[in-house]
Design an enzyme around this catalytic site. Structure first.
Site, PDB file in Angstrom:
ATOM      1  N   HIS A 309       0.852  -1.193   0.000  1.00  0.00           N
ATOM      2  CA  HIS A 309       0.000   0.000   0.000  1.00  0.00           C
ATOM      3  C   HIS A 309       0.881   1.234   0.000  1.00  0.00           C
ATOM      4  CE1 HIS A 309      -3.059   2.912   1.109  1.00  0.00           C
ATOM      5  NE2 HIS A 309      -3.918   2.039   0.639  1.00  0.00           N
ATOM      6  N   ASP A 366      -8.038  -5.097  -0.386  1.00  0.00           N
ATOM      7  CA  ASP A 366      -8.515  -5.885  -1.518  1.00  0.00           C
ATOM      8  C   ASP A 366      -8.162  -7.365  -1.427  1.00  0.00           C
ATOM      9  OD1 ASP A 366      -9.790  -3.868  -2.953  1.00  0.00           O
ATOM     10  OD2 ASP A 366      -7.871  -3.073  -3.617  1.00  0.00           O
TER      11      ASP A 366
HETATM   12  N1  CMC Z   1       4.234  -7.458  -4.841  1.00  0.00           N
HETATM   13  C1  CMC Z   1       5.586  -7.457  -4.964  1.00  0.00           C
HETATM   14  N2  CMC Z   1       6.355  -6.378  -4.758  1.00  0.00           N
HETATM   15  C2  CMC Z   1       5.749  -5.237  -4.413  1.00  0.00           C
HETATM   16  C3  CMC Z   1       4.366  -5.160  -4.260  1.00  0.00           C
HETATM   17  C4  CMC Z   1       3.606  -6.326  -4.500  1.00  0.00           C
HETATM   18  N3  CMC Z   1       2.265  -6.288  -4.387  1.00  0.00           N
HETATM   19  N4  CMC Z   1       4.034  -3.894  -3.918  1.00  0.00           N
HETATM   20  C5  CMC Z   1       5.179  -3.213  -3.847  1.00  0.00           C
HETATM   21  N5  CMC Z   1       6.214  -4.024  -4.142  1.00  0.00           N
HETATM   22  C6  CMC Z   1       7.644  -3.675  -4.113  1.00  0.00           C
HETATM   23  C7  CMC Z   1       8.052  -2.845  -5.317  1.00  0.00           C
HETATM   24  O1  CMC Z   1       8.451  -3.659  -6.380  1.00  0.00           O
HETATM   25  C8  CMC Z   1       9.166  -2.016  -4.734  1.00  0.00           C
HETATM   26  O2  CMC Z   1      10.309  -2.821  -4.639  1.00  0.00           O
HETATM   27  P1  CMC Z   1      11.789  -2.148  -4.831  1.00  0.00           P
HETATM   28  O3  CMC Z   1      11.930  -1.182  -3.692  1.00  0.00           O
HETATM   29  O4  CMC Z   1      12.718  -3.292  -4.756  1.00  0.00           O
HETATM   30  O5  CMC Z   1      11.766  -1.481  -6.169  1.00  0.00           O
HETATM   31  C9  CMC Z   1       8.688  -1.739  -3.314  1.00  0.00           C
HETATM   32  O6  CMC Z   1       7.841  -2.847  -2.974  1.00  0.00           O
HETATM   33  C10 CMC Z   1       7.917  -0.452  -3.172  1.00  0.00           C
HETATM   34  O7  CMC Z   1       6.921  -0.459  -4.167  1.00  0.00           O
HETATM   35  P2  CMC Z   1       6.256   0.836  -4.771  1.00  0.00           P
HETATM   36  O8  CMC Z   1       5.608   0.506  -6.067  1.00  0.00           O
HETATM   37  O9  CMC Z   1       7.226   1.971  -4.742  1.00  0.00           O
HETATM   38  O10 CMC Z   1       5.198   1.103  -3.653  1.00  0.00           O
HETATM   39  P3  CMC Z   1       3.994   2.051  -3.746  1.00  0.00           P
HETATM   40  O11 CMC Z   1       3.726   2.430  -2.365  1.00  0.00           O
HETATM   41  O12 CMC Z   1       4.218   3.134  -4.724  1.00  0.00           O
HETATM   42  O13 CMC Z   1       2.854   1.111  -4.362  1.00  0.00           O
HETATM   43  C11 CMC Z   1       0.943  -0.234  -4.571  1.00  0.00           C
HETATM   44  C12 CMC Z   1       1.702   0.789  -3.714  1.00  0.00           C
HETATM   45  C13 CMC Z   1      -0.395  -0.511  -3.895  1.00  0.00           C
HETATM   46  C14 CMC Z   1       0.654   0.358  -5.973  1.00  0.00           C
HETATM   47  C15 CMC Z   1       1.780  -1.524  -4.696  1.00  0.00           C
HETATM   48  O14 CMC Z   1       2.050  -2.039  -3.419  1.00  0.00           O
HETATM   49  C16 CMC Z   1       1.111  -2.568  -5.567  1.00  0.00           C
HETATM   50  O15 CMC Z   1       1.271  -2.535  -6.776  1.00  0.00           O
HETATM   51  N6  CMC Z   1       0.324  -3.520  -4.962  1.00  0.00           N
HETATM   52  C17 CMC Z   1      -0.412  -4.483  -5.725  1.00  0.00           C
HETATM   53  C18 CMC Z   1      -1.714  -3.856  -6.210  1.00  0.00           C
HETATM   54  C19 CMC Z   1      -2.716  -3.662  -5.090  1.00  0.00           C
HETATM   55  O16 CMC Z   1      -2.968  -4.538  -4.293  1.00  0.00           O
HETATM   56  N7  CMC Z   1      -3.373  -2.463  -5.081  1.00  0.00           N
HETATM   57  C20 CMC Z   1      -4.423  -2.151  -4.108  1.00  0.00           C
HETATM   58  C21 CMC Z   1      -4.010  -1.092  -3.146  1.00  0.00           C
HETATM   59  S1  CMC Z   1      -5.163  -0.976  -1.746  1.00  0.00           S
HETATM   60  C22 CMC Z   1      -6.649  -0.442  -2.402  1.00  0.00           C
HETATM   61  C23 CMC Z   1      -6.627   0.987  -2.775  1.00  0.00           C
HETATM   62  O17 CMC Z   1      -6.782   1.829  -1.905  1.00  0.00           O
HETATM   63  O18 CMC Z   1      -6.439   1.269  -3.959  1.00  0.00           O
END
Ligand code: CMC
Length: 432
Positions: A309, A366
């Site tokens: 998240h 989710d």
């Molecule tokens: N699986 C594997 N790796 C992940 C995941 C995941 N679900 N989420 C983040 N990471 C890794 C990412 O690859 C990165 O690694 P590194 O530092 O080595 O490059 C690190 O964790 C930080 O990721 P980020 O993309 O910078 O994190 P963020 O805070 O910008 O992204 C997110 C948040 C929700 C988009 C992401 O965690 C994700 O894609 N999750 C899967 C999709 C999901 O479940 N979305 C629903 C969110 S909750 C409902 C809502 O409010 O929308």
């Protein structure tokens, strides 16, 4: 950070110049450095890709403390709200800023009933959509088209309470109608004798040859799920609603933009993506470790959906509630869902894995919500629509807050341009 006659300010040094920037204090949570005069005073803008460190507004609606897993709606803890309120009460709370008393609730419910029908002419739109249209495409088109049926809202809204209730009520009808159309079944009209959630379930699952008996456990679980989705401060779709409304456009058009933003798999579309991922793992012989490894491998372009998240770096408090609901609802309905077993095991593996621990990746709202929707009979491609129905009161509250803001301003971020500098134009000879 300095303090000047009780006023907090930050100091910014660029070369030999020091600039003082005021600090904006919140009630709880982050304070902010007010950089509004930065470009004018010192010729710089800020760079914040994804706006993750930018406070885009002041808001009184929802507070999230992602480090400690806290979520408050208008100051009330999500756990208390989910346990003690109906979705309709929470919708009132978010839109009006206070919990309704008996009289206010009655009149809000009356509005919801009075405005639950959609104009019969809107059925032409449903009929014009191809049979396999995604329900989110239908929902966003229908919501923006409501502006054509209520044109008076475009010249200032004389009764916002009715407009808000009308939208909360009609979105539920539109969602159920889109499901019926996708199945080629006749639509079922809303009923005044049913509560908000029971009415929705009836419109979804009753048909002319078989009535639908609402199950109080399902109604209760649906209320809770919609409450958990109701608001989440400046997430992608809510910021979209706020940005769209900053241009002065009407409520329906702004909400339609929010619905489109919600659809993406990184955001609300994740509940559909989780079910698709769990089904894929099941078809692939429950090889959970393979998928955890894939999620860790950056070249695999695969993420564990329902994990991670942007704000929570701790357990998502909403997920705790949905997980508990799975424990109680599925046995009550006599459902043994193999996808729940996969989800539970996946969570256990991931939470012990260094990759997820180091990055503070926890299951989000989710992760289990799709399993609950499945248990209610909601098809996978309708799951993000359910999220949208839940998020609507939050979007409306943010639209209103933006529109009423005495500091109202059109949202117009700047950029750091990295393209070619001015270059001489050379006409390309197009003759072959
Ligand atoms: N699986 C594997 N790796 C992940 C995941 C995941 N679900 N989420 C983040 N990471 C890794 C990412 O690859 C990165 O690694 P590194 O530092 O080595 O490059 C690190 O964790 C930080 O990721 P980020 O993309 O910078 O994190 P963020 O805070 O910008 O992204 C997110 C948040 C929700 C988009 C992401 O965690 C994700 O894609 N999750 C899967 C999709 C999901 O479940 N979305 C629903 C969110 S909750 C409902 C809502 O409010 O929308």
């Amino acid at each position: 950070m300095g303090k000047n006659d009780q006023e907090l300010f930050a100091e910014l040094r660029i070369k030999d110049e020091i600039y003082k920037l005021p600090i904006v204090e919140g009630t709880v949570g982050d304070n902010a450095i007010d950089i509004r005069s930065l470009r004018k005073d010192c010729g710089h803008i800020t760079y914040d890709n994804g706006l993750a460190n930018t406070g885009s507004c002041r808001s009184n609606i929802t507070f999230v403390d992602g480090d400690n897993g806290v979520l408050l709606y208008r100051g009330y803890a999500i756990e208390d709200i989910a346990e003690n309120c109906s979705f309709v009460e929470v919708a009132y709370l978010l839109v009006h800023g206070k919990l309704p008393n008996a009289e206010e609730l009655l009149s809000f419910r009356r509005y919801l009933n009075e405005h639950s029908m959609i104009h019969e002419d809107m059925q032409h739109f449903f009929n014009g959509m191809p049979p396999n249209s995604h329900p989110m495409a239908i929902l966003s088109s229908m919501v923006t088209s409501l502006s054509s049926f209520y044109p008076h809202i475009m010249d200032g809204d004389p009764n916002f309470d009715v407009t808000a209730a009308r939208l909360i009520s009609k979105v539920r009808t539109i969602a159920a109608f889109s499901y019926k159309k996708s199945r080629g079944e006749p639509i079922v009209y809303p009923r005044h004798d049913l509560t908000y959630c029971a009415n929705f379930l009836n419109m979804m699952f009753a048909n002319p040859v078989k009535s639908y008996e609402t199950n109080p456990d399902i109604v209760d679980a649906l209320n809770k799920l919609l409450i958990l989705h109701s608001d989440h401060e400046q997430n992608c779709s809510t910021s979209t609603v706020r940005m769209t409304s900053s241009s002065g456009v009407n409520l329906y058009a702004s909400i339609s933009a929010g619905i489109s933003a919600l659809w993406g798999p990184m955001h609300g579309g994740a509940n559909q993506a989780v079910i698709e991922m769990l089904s894929m793992i099941q078809k692939d012989g429950n090889n959970l470790k393979k998928y955890v490894e894939m999620a860790k491998n950056k070249t695999a372009k695969f993420r564990l959906m329902g994990f991670g998240h942007a704000v929570y770096k701790n357990y998502d408090p909403r997920n705790r509630i949905t997980k508990k609901l799975c424990d109680t609802l599925l046995p009550k309905l006599n459902i043994k869902d193999p996808l729940l077993d996969i989800a539970l095991e996946l969570e256990e593996i991931a939470l012990k894995d260094d990759y997820f621990i180091e990055r503070k990746l926890f299951p989000n709202v989710d992760f289990y919500s799709g399993i609950l929707y499945r248990a209610m009979g909601i098809p996978t491609n309708m799951m993000t629509v359910m999220f949208a129905i839940g998020r609507l009161p939050g979007w409306i509250a943010h639209w209103k807050e933006t529109s009423d803001n005495p500091e109202w301003k059109i949202w117009r971020p700047r950029q750091v341009y990295c393209g070619p500098p001015k270059q001489a134009f050379v006409k390309i000879d197009q003759r072959t």
